[in-house]
Design a protein around this motif. Structure first.
Motif, PDB file in Angstrom:
ATOM      1  N   PRO A  64      33.744  35.602  21.836  1.00 49.65           N
ATOM      2  CA  PRO A  64      34.520  35.185  23.008  1.00 49.65           C
ATOM      3  C   PRO A  64      33.943  35.720  24.324  1.00 49.65           C
ATOM      4  O   PRO A  64      33.921  35.025  25.335  1.00 49.65           O
ATOM      5  CB  PRO A  64      35.912  35.763  22.747  1.00 49.65           C
ATOM      6  N   GLU A  65      33.458  36.954  24.271  1.00 45.13           N
ATOM      7  CA  GLU A  65      32.916  37.577  25.487  1.00 45.13           C
ATOM      8  C   GLU A  65      31.668  36.867  26.005  1.00 45.13           C
ATOM      9  O   GLU A  65      31.332  36.988  27.186  1.00 45.13           O
ATOM     10  CB  GLU A  65      32.604  39.051  25.214  1.00 45.13           C
ATOM     11  N   ASP A  66      30.986  36.130  25.133  1.00 46.78           N
ATOM     12  CA  ASP A  66      29.772  35.422  25.547  1.00 46.78           C
ATOM     13  C   ASP A  66      30.068  34.364  26.609  1.00 46.78           C
ATOM     14  O   ASP A  66      29.187  34.014  27.406  1.00 46.78           O
ATOM     15  CB  ASP A  66      29.107  34.739  24.344  1.00 46.78           C
ATOM     16  N   VAL A  67      31.300  33.830  26.583  1.00 41.46           N
ATOM     17  CA  VAL A  67      31.650  32.747  27.521  1.00 41.46           C
ATOM     18  C   VAL A  67      32.783  33.152  28.453  1.00 41.46           C
ATOM     19  O   VAL A  67      33.390  32.295  29.095  1.00 41.46           O
ATOM     20  CB  VAL A  67      32.033  31.458  26.754  1.00 41.46           C
ATOM     21  N   ALA A 127      27.623  32.246  38.066  1.00 43.07           N
ATOM     22  CA  ALA A 127      26.343  32.705  38.609  1.00 43.07           C
ATOM     23  C   ALA A 127      26.176  34.209  38.460  1.00 43.07           C
ATOM     24  O   ALA A 127      25.048  34.711  38.343  1.00 43.07           O
ATOM     25  CB  ALA A 127      26.235  32.313  40.076  1.00 43.07           C
ATOM     26  N   GLU A 128      27.287  34.940  38.450  1.00 45.75           N
ATOM     27  CA  GLU A 128      27.235  36.401  38.349  1.00 45.75           C
ATOM     28  C   GLU A 128      27.156  36.916  36.910  1.00 45.75           C
ATOM     29  O   GLU A 128      27.049  38.119  36.693  1.00 45.75           O
ATOM     30  CB  GLU A 128      28.488  37.008  39.008  1.00 45.75           C
ATOM     31  N   PRO A 133      21.096  34.176  30.404  1.00 50.47           N
ATOM     32  CA  PRO A 133      19.858  33.969  31.153  1.00 50.47           C
ATOM     33  C   PRO A 133      20.085  32.975  32.291  1.00 50.47           C
ATOM     34  O   PRO A 133      21.013  32.160  32.247  1.00 50.47           O
ATOM     35  CB  PRO A 133      18.890  33.407  30.111  1.00 50.47           C
ATOM     36  N   ALA A 134      19.220  33.029  33.287  1.00 52.63           N
ATOM     37  CA  ALA A 134      19.398  32.219  34.495  1.00 52.63           C
ATOM     38  C   ALA A 134      19.459  30.728  34.182  1.00 52.63           C
ATOM     39  O   ALA A 134      20.245  29.990  34.785  1.00 52.63           O
ATOM     40  CB  ALA A 134      18.263  32.506  35.483  1.00 52.63           C
ATOM     41  N   GLU A 135      18.639  30.260  33.211  1.00 59.12           N
ATOM     42  CA  GLU A 135      18.621  28.822  32.926  1.00 59.12           C
ATOM     43  C   GLU A 135      19.951  28.352  32.338  1.00 59.12           C
ATOM     44  O   GLU A 135      20.392  27.219  32.612  1.00 59.12           O
ATOM     45  CB  GLU A 135      17.469  28.451  31.991  1.00 59.12           C
TER      46      GLU A 135
END
Length: 294
Positions: A64-67, A127-128, A133-135
């Motif tokens: 869950p923390e991934d998103v 964005a934060e 990863p940025a992509e």
């Protein structure tokens, strides 16, 4: 399973609520504007969209923390849309989740700015998110802007307004709700799977489930507007009829609307099976969404 689902929903609601509250309280925002934002965020809500995203991520092996950042951003977009939908220029509602709507509690200008703030902060949140990863962050911002903007939710709201006081074909109604409701739900499911690393093939299978979910969600909303419990849904029933909106019960009859919803549930579960995630919390959530009472 029901006890397990209820525990799952409560745990995920607490996670998303605490994250949003902590994030917003730390922001440097004028006091009245912050109060207006927190008023709508803290007014409750089922948090179905972020929970669907978490469940999808977990179904494909993520956590869950991934998103969490993206899920909170999605809920902020949803909350902004409710604030603006309730405005006098839109649906002109007095109650939301059993409380005075934002513009009634504060004022119209403050409510507009609270909605604007939530929309823009949703992209800031993603964005934060340094866990991604940025992509991936760029992809999520791009997709959320599409589903919430002029070719997604906003388009659906425009078409919905234009259809008031008119009798429209069922296919037009489906298009309205695909845009207004379905696109954000699709984003929730597909983004959760994407962040967890689902293959393109499994994402393609999941996409059908995501599209179907938006329609069955709206059919149940329309049914509740006819015979729901006003205390549970937190606003007066019959508002669709008052605003002369086309709905599934109005076009198909109540029995026809229920049959349509049942067929969509069946198809959505079949698509989950094709994505090989049918024996997960996602399947239980589809039943929950189609049978909810608020």
């Amino acid at each position: 399973m029901q006890a397990s689902l209820n525990t799952y929903l409560a745990d995920r609601q607490q996670l998303i609520n605490q994250f949003m509250k902590n994030y917003l309280e730390k922001q440097d925002i004028p006091e009245r504007l912050k109060a207006s934002i927190l008023y709508s965020i803290n007014a409750g809500g089922k948090r179905l969209r972020p929970i669907l995203m978490m469940a999808s991520c977990e179904a494909f092996g993520g956590k869950p923390e991934d998103v969490l950042h993206t899920a909170a951003g999605l809920e902020m977009v949803h909350t902004y849309s409710l604030i603006h939908d309730d405005l006098p220029a839109m649906d002109d509602d007095d109650l939301r989740r059993g409380l005075p709507t934002n513009h009634r509690e504060f004022d119209e200008a403050t409510a507009i700015l609270a909605g604007d703030s939530l929309l823009t902060m949703s992209f800031q949140l993603i964005a934060e998110d340094e866990q991604l990863p940025a992509e991936k962050r760029l992809y999520l911002v791009e997709q959320l802007s599409k589903v919430s903007g002029a070719s997604g939710m906003v388009a659906g709201q425009m078409l919905d307004m234009e259809s008031e006081s008119k009798s429209i074909p069922i296919d037009d109604l489906k298009r309205i709700h695909h845009l207004k409701t379905g696109r954000l739900l699709s984003f929730a499911i597909l983004s959760g799977a994407y962040v967890a690393g689902a293959s393109e093939e499994r994402l393609a299978s999941l996409e059908k489930t995501a599209d179907l979910l938006g329609v069955l969600f709206q059919i149940q909303d329309d049914i509740l507007d006819v015979d729901g419990d006003e205390e549970k849904i937190g606003k007066p029933v019959g508002s669709d009829e008052t605003n002369e909106k086309s709905t599934y019960p109005k076009l198909l009859g109540m029995d026809g609307a229920v049959r349509e919803k049942t067929e969509y549930v069946k198809e959505a579960k079949q698509s989950l099976s094709e994505a090989d995630v049918d024996d997960t919390m996602l399947s239980a959530l589809i039943d929950h969404l189609s049978n909810r009472d608020h």
